[in-house]
Every structure is written in C-alpha cells, then in structure tokens.
Design a protein around this motif. Structure first.
Motif, short mmCIF file in Angstrom:
data_model
loop_
_atom_site.label_atom_id
_atom_site.label_comp_id
_atom_site.label_asym_id
_atom_site.label_seq_id
_atom_site.Cartn_x
_atom_site.Cartn_y
_atom_site.Cartn_z
N GLY A 173 0.79 -1.24 0.34
CA GLY A 173 -0.43 0.25 -0.26
C GLY A 173 0.76 0.91 0.20
N GLU A 174 2.32 0.81 -0.18
CA GLU A 174 3.33 2.29 -0.10
C GLU A 174 4.00 2.37 -0.72
OE1 GLU A 174 3.71 3.52 4.51
OE2 GLU A 174 2.16 2.27 5.39
N TYR A 175 4.09 3.48 -2.00
CA TYR A 175 5.27 3.38 -2.86
C TYR A 175 6.79 4.09 -2.43
CZ TYR A 175 3.23 -0.19 -5.76
OH TYR A 175 2.02 -1.56 -6.17
N PHE A 176 5.85 5.35 -1.71
CA PHE A 176 7.34 5.99 -1.76
C PHE A 176 7.26 5.71 0.00
CE2 PHE A 176 5.29 7.94 -4.99
CZ PHE A 176 6.25 8.26 -5.84
N ASP A 177 9.02 5.78 0.40
CA ASP A 177 9.35 5.62 1.66
C ASP A 177 8.85 4.50 2.22
OD1 ASP A 177 11.00 7.54 1.38
OD2 ASP A 177 10.34 8.63 2.29
N PRO A 178 8.74 3.41 1.53
CA PRO A 178 7.44 1.62 2.28
C PRO A 178 8.26 1.74 3.48
CG PRO A 178 8.92 1.22 0.71
CD PRO A 178 9.55 2.76 0.56
N PRO A 179 7.43 0.94 4.63
CA PRO A 179 7.59 -0.18 5.52
C PRO A 179 8.20 -1.13 5.07
CG PRO A 179 5.74 0.29 5.53
CD PRO A 179 5.10 1.20 4.61
N LEU A 180 9.67 -1.79 5.32
CA LEU A 180 9.83 -3.35 4.82
C LEU A 180 9.88 -4.09 5.15
CD1 LEU A 180 11.26 -1.36 1.38
CD2 LEU A 180 9.38 -3.09 1.76
N ASP A 181 10.97 -4.66 4.90
CA ASP A 181 11.02 -5.48 6.06
C ASP A 181 12.87 -6.20 5.50
OD1 ASP A 181 12.29 -8.34 5.73
OD2 ASP A 181 10.20 -9.35 6.45
N HIS A 182 13.88 -6.09 6.41
CA HIS A 182 14.87 -6.93 6.00
C HIS A 182 15.70 -7.93 6.54
CE1 HIS A 182 19.14 -5.69 5.48
NE2 HIS A 182 19.47 -6.69 4.35
N ASN A 183 15.23 -8.71 6.14
CA ASN A 183 16.04 -10.39 6.95
C ASN A 183 15.31 -10.46 8.10
OD1 ASN A 183 18.45 -11.14 4.86
ND2 ASN A 183 19.57 -9.55 6.38
N GLY A 184 13.81 -10.53 8.21
CA GLY A 184 13.24 -10.35 9.43
C GLY A 184 13.10 -9.20 10.25
N GLN A 185 13.86 -8.39 9.90
CA GLN A 185 13.71 -7.13 10.99
C GLN A 185 12.70 -5.91 9.53
OE1 GLN A 185 14.32 -6.95 14.14
NE2 GLN A 185 14.93 -9.08 14.07
N PRO A 186 12.19 -5.38 10.51
CA PRO A 186 11.26 -3.83 9.90
C PRO A 186 11.95 -3.00 9.39
CG PRO A 186 10.70 -4.02 12.68
CD PRO A 186 11.39 -5.04 12.22
N VAL A 187 12.25 -2.08 8.17
CA VAL A 187 12.98 -0.83 8.20
C VAL A 187 12.44 -0.03 7.39
CG1 VAL A 187 15.18 -2.12 7.72
CG2 VAL A 187 14.23 -2.08 5.86
N ARG A 188 12.63 0.82 7.46
CA ARG A 188 11.67 1.92 5.98
C ARG A 188 12.30 2.13 5.03
NH1 ARG A 188 6.95 4.19 6.25
NH2 ARG A 188 6.83 4.32 8.49
N GLY A 189 11.94 2.15 3.94
CA GLY A 189 12.37 2.06 2.50
C GLY A 189 12.87 3.65 2.20
N LYS A 190 13.34 4.09 1.39
CA LYS A 190 14.38 5.14 1.06
C LYS A 190 13.42 5.50 -0.63
CE LYS A 190 17.70 5.83 3.82
NZ LYS A 190 19.02 6.30 4.14
#
Length: 590
Positions: free
Chosen positions: A152-169
């Motif tokens: 649902g979010e394409y700009f600065d989206p909440p994402l998963d990095h190896n199982g941990q929550p991160v914020r995309g850029k």
C-alpha cells in the motif's frame, strides 16, 4: 612462421581467458515484473512507450515467443521457485495464507545456495511471511522487500530486511534496485544469484513525477481490445511505471557491465501474469486473473554471452515459468536440491541452434479459482470446453471444437487428468507458524487474521489491509497460530486510535495465557496523501502511520490455538485500528 610464433603467446592467453570464463560458475540475475502484460513493451510492438533496456536483453540473447505464467502473482512465483505447478506446493490464492508455499518444497535458491552461491532476493516475495515460509528460510541469504501481495505504500515504504522492520528510501522500485545492486557489488568476486521481483506496475497507481510527466497528457494511440473498459489515466500510469521499471533494469545491466560481470551472468526477465487493467495487449483475450491467453502470456528474455545464447534468438516452442528451475540448474551446472517430481522442462536445448530437433510436444496448464485451460503448441482449450486455433486465431474469437473433435477430446482428457492429479481436494488447514528460535520475531498482520463481530477490513483486498470499526466489546480478532517453542514472548501491536477514544483495556489470549494493557496514548494520524499519482482502486486500503503499542510479555506454551485480541472496556466510541501483532521470542535466561 616468425609471425605465427610472435602472435601464438597472445592467442594462448586469449584462449585460456575464454576457457577460464566458460569454466567459472555463471552469476544469475532474475528480473520479475508485477502485473506487466505481454503488450507493455516496445519489443512487443507497443508504440505508447519505450522499454529499451528490457528489450536489450532479448536483442542480446533470446526471446520466448510463447511464454506462459499463471493468472495471478503468488502462483507464478511458486511455479518459478520450484519447477512444480503451484497447487502441488500448497499455493491456492494470493492472500489470507493461501499464497504460502509449503515448507517441504525446495526452491531454486536452495539449490544455488547449496552449490556455494551467495543468494539474495529484493522485492515482492508473496509466498509466505512467517518463518519457515519467509525467504530467508527458502534459500536466500539476504532478503529486502515485503512478503505479502500488493503493497500500500510506494514512497518511503515500510519493508522487511532479513526479518526486521526497516523503512525504505524513495520510490519502492528504485529502492529495491539499489539494494539488489549493492548485493551484486558485495558479491562480485564469487558466484551470486540475485532475484529482483519488482512490485510494479501493480497498483496502487504511483510513480515518480519525472515519469508521470511523460504520460499525464500523452495521447494513447493503441488501446485494449475491449476499448470501452479501458481507463486511460490508469493506462498512462501503468506505462509510466513501466518506463520507471525499464530505467531500473537499465541500472542493473549497466552495473554488471561496469563490474565486468555481464559476459558470464545469466540475465532473465519476465512478468508474473497478464496486465492488471484493460490496455493494449496485442489483441489477446483476457487480462490478469483470466486463464485465457491474455491473462497468462508474458514476454520472457534471457541473455548469457559466455554461455552461447546467440543474440536475436527466438524460441518458438511454448515454455513457462515452471521451466526455469530445471533450466537454470542445468545451465549453471548446479545440482538440484529436493527429490519431488517437477513439471517443468530444461529449456537450454532450445537456446542452442540446431539442438531442438527432438523437442517433444507438451501441454502447459493454467489454473485460477477452479478454472483450468490448457495450451499446446497450436491450440488453447479453455475452461468452458472451447478450442481455439492460436495460430490462425490468436484472439480466441472462434470455437473450433466441433471442427476438430479429436483434438478437443484429447485436450479435455488431459485437463481432467491434470485436475484430478494436481488440484487440492481438502480444505487448507495450515496454521500460521510462530516461535522459531532461529527467527524469533513473528509478524501476524491483519491480512492473516480473521475479524469477528463488527470489525472489518479497511478495504476488500486483505493484502496490506488493517482492522477497523472496532466499536463493541463483543468484537474480537483472531489468528490461528502454531507456536513451536514454549517461552517468554514480547508482544507489540501496530495501532492507531483517536485521542478521544484512548484508554480502552485490551486482552490478548492464547490458550490459557493472557496479557492485558491499555490503548495509550491516542494516536490518530491522517491517511497518507503523498502516495498516489492517481486514485487507487477502491479495493485497496489507504494507508497511514501505525505506531507500536507494547503489551509487555507473555509466557506461552507451545501448541496450536487461536491468538485472540478483545477489549475488556471501552471508554470512547472505538477501541483502535490494528495493522499487525508482533510476537518476539525472548532468549532463554541462563
């Protein structure tokens, strides 16, 4: 003779270099589009846009003239990952757990990892979120992206990095590409497998302004076969998203060249299903979710200069996503991990001139929601029993079953046998796994839960939805989980709540264990207004910022049960909106 002796050393050095490159394990880069139709490329004859970078893969290597995927996203990914039809691996749909690939299935990443490759996936996974469905448990050393279907979010989206929550850029396709390139750079000195499953041009309709400006006022000169159903601004945005996708493919190809890796890197590009709305698609029948030609035909391009894939090769034989596991393992000389029978074929003989003489006829089956069609080299037999000559009638306009009864009967028998062998007969009773020490954080998003009473989803599509309308003490929400490890778990709820309604007392229960807490403080952010280029489809949720509510710890016993969230008191008009519960297994104290 003197001249020969003078150039011989240089010739031997060159020959040794070529032989050394051929003997070195090839790298593999797989580029997968999301909801791009066969017609969304200038290579296919679409003059509304330019996809020069994607097209270059075909011109530098081979294109498959008739390449088939599934009608929807998760099934295609399952077939591509395993070389087996999606229903065999437990994938029955695209959400509410139906997208999960059974944990006893082995993926091509398992094979490449066992062969010493560095393996990474960057993008839309869509075959399960919790360990051991998570990509880190399916052969990928590194994962950066999201595990559900549409996002649902394409700009600065909440994402998963190896199982941990991160914020995309930035824009999500750009960000995923950056991480994939960084993975390639880190592993340039050893063989690597880089899987880049983009999530565009899947809606919501969002794209950086630079690309939208190219299309927002542009006349569209080629239209959908069902022209009255086409929404022109959606077409414009999809094409803008495709040009952004093409730019990102170009970034990957350019970096491979700069690192001197392009020659011995297998690069593959295809999409996961037909177009996600009515737009030009070469006159084919059907779009995404259809088992007709337009719903399941995709472009597919491959290049590998060091492997002898000649520029401009066109493969006429039908092929599909289910073929890539046996093909890639054969081309890379990698032993397949797993012993389940596969449905795909090794396509590599078709990529070498003159090596396809003994290629046997085959059928490729397409399935969606109980509907099945079959494709042979020349015919399609659809779910209604109609037969079409796909050479003379690629748009499926005339049923020839009565004119060719023997062919129709043969394909009908094949479909019936396939249904009996492949499609599931029982209800899906898989719980959501939790509590693995090797992956202690377990996300339980709303899409995997069940609302009860007056609670409902924020929109019809479960993916990327959240629970709303919690206004009654009789309401509750549940998750069917199988807890693998007894122990202490930290509990976190991602929530929003109007400030005036703050203070409800909630209870989380699993079998005999309970934890209570108050919904404090109030947090009522507005819906995002910076995410959409044009209005998103009504079935997709409008998103907002959720914050964590710490509910403390729970001592839980291993076993299966309903994780239930309910309210004990409600001082205001509502309890809260809930996007996700996170259970994190705490380390055992010595």
């Amino acid at each position: 003779m003197t001249t020969l002796l003078r150039i011989l050393p240089a010739f031997l050095v060159l020959a040794n270099a070529v032989l050394g490159a051929a003997a070195q394990k090839p790298n593999v880069v797989i580029l997968l589009a999301d909801d791009a139709g066969w017609g969304d490329y200038s290579f296919s004859g679409n003059t509304n846009l330019r996809t020069a970078n994607i097209d270059s893969i075909a011109r530098a290597g081979a294109s498959f003239d008739r390449f088939y995927v599934c009608p929807l996203c998760a099934p295609t990914r399952a077939e591509f990952l395993t070389g087996r039809y999606h229903s065999r691996g437990g994938v029955r749909g695209v959400s509410t757990g139906q997208e999960r690939l059974n944990t006893d299935e082995k993926t091509f990443a398992d094979s490449f990892k066992a062969a010493g490759y560095a393996t990474g996936a960057f993008g839309k996974w869509h075959n399960g979120s919790q360990w051991p469905y998570h990509p880190n448990a399916r052969g990928f050393d590194e994962f950066y992206g999201f595990t559900s279907g549409h996002w649902g979010e394409y700009f600065d989206p909440p994402l998963d990095h190896n199982g941990q929550p991160v914020r995309g850029k930035g824009f999500i396709a750009d960000d995923l590409t950056t991480h994939a390139i960084e993975f390639i750079e880190r592993n340039r000195d050893k063989p690597f497998l880089c899987y880049l499953p983009f999530n565009t041009p899947h809606s919501p309709w969002a794209v950086p302004e630079e690309f939208w400006n190219r299309f927002k006022d542009k006349p569209i000169t080629q239209h959908a076969k069902e022209g009255s159903r086409e929404q022109i601004d959606e077409t414009r945005c999809a094409l803008a998203m495709m040009e952004n996708l093409d730019a990102n493919v170009g970034r990957v190809l350019k970096r491979l060249e700069e690192l001197h890796l392009a020659d011995n890197t297998i690069v593959i590009y295809f999409s996961d299903n037909g177009p996600n709305e009515w737009r030009w698609n070469g006159g084919m029948k059907g779009i995404k979710s259809s088992t007709d030609e337009g719903g399941v035909r995709s472009v597919c391009f491959i290049r590998w200069p060091a492997g002898g894939v000649h520029p401009g090769t066109v493969v006429k034989q039908i092929a599909g996503a289910v073929d890539w596991l046996p093909t890639l393992t054969a081309m890379a000389g990698v032993k397949r991990v797993g012993n389940k029978p596969i449905d795909g074929r090794n396509l590599s003989p078709l990529l070498s001139p003159g090596q396809d003489a003994d290629w046997a006829e085959r059928l490729i089956f397409s399935h969606q929601d109980g509907k099945v069609s079959a494709r042979s080299q020349g015919f399609r037999y659809d779910n209604n029993g109609a037969l079409f000559d796909m050479v003379a009638d690629p748009g499926q306009t005339r049923d020839i079953a009565r004119e060719q009864p023997a062919t129709a009967a043969e394909m009908a028998r094949a479909v019936a046998a396939w249904r009996a062998e492949v499609l599931p007969r029982s209800k899906d009773d898989r719980p959501y796994p939790a509590g693995y020490p090797e992956f202690p954080r377990t996300p339980l998003p709303a899409r995997d839960g069940v609302p009860h009473g007056g609670i409902k989803r924020s929109a019809r599509a479960p993916n990327c939805s959240y629970f709303v309308n919690w206004t009654n003490l009789d309401d509750r929400m549940t998750w069917d989980i199988d807890l693998k490890t007894s122990g202490s778990y930290a509990v976190e709820i991602l929530y929003t709540c109007p400030v005036a309604d703050a203070g409800a007392v909630i209870e989380l229960e699993f079998n005999t264990a309970k934890a209570t807490g108050a919904v404090m403080p109030g947090w009522d952010p507005p819906l995002y207004t910076n995410q959409d280029t044009i209005a998103r489809p009504p079935a997709e949720s409008k998103m907002k910022e959720f914050r964590p509510l710490n509910l403390g710890t729970m001592n839980l016993a291993a076993g299966r049960g309903q994780l239930t969230l309910r309210a004990k008191s409600m001082p205001g008009k509502s309890v809260m909106d809930v996007r996700q519960i996170n259970l994190t297994l705490r380390p055992r104290q010595p």
